[in-house]
Every structure is written in structure tokens, then in C-alpha cells.
Design a protein around this motif. Structure first.
Motif, short mmCIF file in Angstrom:
data_model
loop_
_atom_site.label_atom_id
_atom_site.label_comp_id
_atom_site.label_asym_id
_atom_site.label_seq_id
_atom_site.Cartn_x
_atom_site.Cartn_y
_atom_site.Cartn_z
N MET A 30 60.69 93.56 -6.45
CA MET A 30 61.83 94.47 -6.35
C MET A 30 61.75 95.58 -7.38
O MET A 30 62.07 96.74 -7.09
N GLU A 31 61.29 95.24 -8.60
CA GLU A 31 61.19 96.26 -9.65
C GLU A 31 60.12 97.29 -9.34
O GLU A 31 60.18 98.43 -9.78
N SER A 32 59.10 96.86 -8.58
CA SER A 32 58.04 97.81 -8.23
C SER A 32 58.54 98.86 -7.24
O SER A 32 57.90 99.88 -7.04
N GLY A 33 59.70 98.60 -6.63
CA GLY A 33 60.26 99.56 -5.70
C GLY A 33 59.50 99.66 -4.40
O GLY A 33 59.56 100.68 -3.72
N PHE A 34 58.76 98.62 -4.04
CA PHE A 34 57.95 98.62 -2.84
C PHE A 34 57.11 99.91 -2.75
O PHE A 34 57.43 100.82 -1.99
N PRO A 35 56.08 100.01 -3.56
CA PRO A 35 55.28 101.23 -3.60
C PRO A 35 54.71 101.58 -2.23
O PRO A 35 54.49 100.72 -1.39
N LYS A 36 54.51 102.85 -2.05
CA LYS A 36 53.97 103.34 -0.77
C LYS A 36 52.57 102.78 -0.55
O LYS A 36 51.70 102.90 -1.41
N ILE A 37 52.36 102.18 0.60
CA ILE A 37 51.08 101.58 0.92
C ILE A 37 50.27 102.55 1.76
O ILE A 37 50.78 103.11 2.74
N GLU A 38 49.02 102.76 1.38
CA GLU A 38 48.15 103.65 2.13
C GLU A 38 47.89 103.10 3.53
O GLU A 38 47.89 101.89 3.75
N LYS A 39 47.61 104.01 4.46
CA LYS A 39 47.38 103.60 5.85
C LYS A 39 46.15 102.70 5.98
O LYS A 39 46.13 101.78 6.79
N PHE A 40 45.12 102.97 5.17
CA PHE A 40 43.93 102.13 5.22
C PHE A 40 44.24 100.71 4.76
O PHE A 40 43.70 99.74 5.29
N THR A 41 45.12 100.59 3.77
CA THR A 41 45.50 99.27 3.27
C THR A 41 46.26 98.49 4.33
O THR A 41 46.00 97.30 4.56
N LEU A 42 47.21 99.15 5.00
CA LEU A 42 47.96 98.48 6.07
C LEU A 42 47.04 98.06 7.21
O LEU A 42 47.18 96.96 7.77
N LEU A 43 46.11 98.94 7.56
CA LEU A 43 45.15 98.60 8.62
C LEU A 43 44.30 97.41 8.21
O LEU A 43 44.05 96.50 9.01
N LYS A 44 43.88 97.41 6.96
CA LYS A 44 43.06 96.31 6.44
C LYS A 44 43.83 94.99 6.47
O LYS A 44 43.28 93.96 6.89
N TRP A 45 45.09 95.02 6.07
CA TRP A 45 45.91 93.80 6.12
C TRP A 45 46.06 93.29 7.54
O TRP A 45 46.03 92.09 7.79
N GLY A 46 46.24 94.20 8.48
CA GLY A 46 46.37 93.80 9.88
C GLY A 46 45.11 93.12 10.39
O GLY A 46 45.17 92.10 11.09
N ILE A 47 43.95 93.66 10.01
CA ILE A 47 42.68 93.07 10.43
C ILE A 47 42.48 91.71 9.75
O ILE A 47 42.02 90.75 10.39
N PHE A 48 42.83 91.62 8.46
CA PHE A 48 42.75 90.34 7.76
C PHE A 48 43.60 89.28 8.45
O PHE A 48 43.21 88.12 8.58
N LEU A 49 44.80 89.69 8.89
CA LEU A 49 45.71 88.77 9.56
C LEU A 49 45.12 88.29 10.89
O LEU A 49 45.18 87.09 11.21
N LEU A 50 44.55 89.20 11.65
CA LEU A 50 43.93 88.83 12.93
C LEU A 50 42.73 87.91 12.71
O LEU A 50 42.51 86.95 13.46
#
Length: 199
Positions: A11-31
Motif C-alpha cells: 500500500m505504501e508503494s502506491g501500486f507503482p506503474k507496471i510496464e507493459k512488458f512486465t505485465l505481458l511477462k507475468w501473463g505468460i508466466f501464469l499460463l
């Protein structure tokens, strides 16, 4: 670190903006984690089964070979889960150095693991059925009936393991590609900023 401290840090980090490559990478990791779990679960629950006091593995020829598939796929699943959770946590909290491994190293380890496990399981399956249902294995009509009966029992699960194995390799290849593109993009940004300052 307890749950309260973890949530406070996030919460203190303020949910920093995540780069699009990072989100894509997380999605692939999840799959990839999902496909790895499917391999482990199918071998553990469907291809290895117990009748009375005995355990059977008709797909690969022996229980020890099924156990090998279960153990190796479980290791692959654990590494996939660790890769995903470590990558997500590092975006929000400070992770101890002893717990940090390079994502490219973890993906390379998983790729090597699956490139060994998948072909070996396929080889055992083909060898077992070639030996038991080959041309020399009795009357042709009887052999066809036995093949159909066995295919009805374990065929869909064997094909599912093969399909999920191919998907796992695909997701690993995509994740490695995204990581290289992400790294190239990060190296390119300082050069663009330097060029803008000089201009």
C-alpha cells in the motif's frame, strides 16, 4: 515478514506503474504455470493409478517411470510458481537477495528440464506400445481391439500431457523472448534520453 507488513509495504508503494512488458511477462508466466500444473496433475491422477494394493502405469510401462514424470513435472511446476511470485513481489517489496534469481536463469533451467522430461516420456510411451501392440503381438483383429480399448482408457490423458508439454515449451520460449525485448528496450531508453538532452 508477516502478512500485515507485506500489505503495508504494498500500500505504501502506491501500486507503482507496471510496464507493459512486465505485465505481458507475468501473463505468460501464469499460463506456463497452468500448463505445468496440468502435466503434473494428469500424470499423478490419471496415468498413475491404484487398484487395491497395487499401483499401475500403463502409459509408460512401469510405476517408476510414472513416478519420474510426476517428480520432474512437480519440480518444473515449483520453479514456475517461484518465477512468477518472485517477479511480482520484486515489483512491490524489497525481496532478500538470497531469494533473488535472474528470471532468464530460471526460465533456462525450466526449458532444459522440460526438453529432457518430455521426449523421455514420449520415448517410453512409444517403446511400451510398440512392444506390446506391435505386428508380432498376436492376431491383427485382436491387436486392434486391444489398442482401441487401451486408447479409450488412457489415450486422452496421454495426448493431454503431450499437448500441455508443447504449450509449456511455447510459453517458455515467449517469456524468454519478452525478457530479451524488455532488456533491449531498457538499454535503449538511456540512449534516447541522452540524445534528447544533447538536442
Amino acid at each position: 515478514m508477516n502478512t500485515n507488513n507485506l500489505m503495508t509495504d504494498i500500500m505504501e508503494s502506491g501500486f507503482p506503474k507496471i510496464e507493459k512488458f512486465t505485465l505481458l511477462k507475468w501473463g505468460i508466466f501464469l499460463l506456463e504455470t497452468y500448463s505445468s500444473a496440468q502435466i503434473f496433475g494428469t500424470i499423478y491422477d490419471k496415468l498413475r493409478f491404484r487398484i487395491g494394493d497395487k499401483t499401475y502405469c500403463w502409459a509408460y510401462g512401469s510405476v517408476s517411470k510414472c513416478n519420474y514424470g510426476v517428480q520432474m513435472s512437480f519440480i518444473g511446476l515449483l520453479i514456475s510458481l517461484y518465477t512468477l511470485t518472485m517477479s511480482v513481489f520484486m515489483a512491490y517489496i524489497e525481496v532478500p537477495e538470497i531469494m533473488i534469481f535472474r528470471e532468464i536463469d530460471l526460465c533456462s533451467l525450466k526449458l532444459g528440464l522440460w526438453l529432457i522430461v518430455g521426449p523421455r516420456l514420449d520415448k517410453w510411451f512409444v517403446s511400451k506400445f510398440s512392444k506390446k501392440y506391435g505386428k508380432s503381438a498376436g492376431n491383427p483383429k485382436d491387436r486392434i481391439l486391444r489398442i482401441k480399448r487401451m486408447d479409450a482408457m488412457i489415450g486422452p490423458d496421454v495426448r493431454k500431457v503431450r499437448k500441455m508439454y508443447k504449450y509449456t515449451l511455447l510459453f517458455l520460449g515467449l517469456s524468454i523472448l519478452v525478457m530479451f525485448i524488455e532488456r533491449w528496450n531498457m538499454q535503449k531508453l538511456p540512449e534516447q534520453e541522452t540524445g534528447e538532452k544533447n538536442f
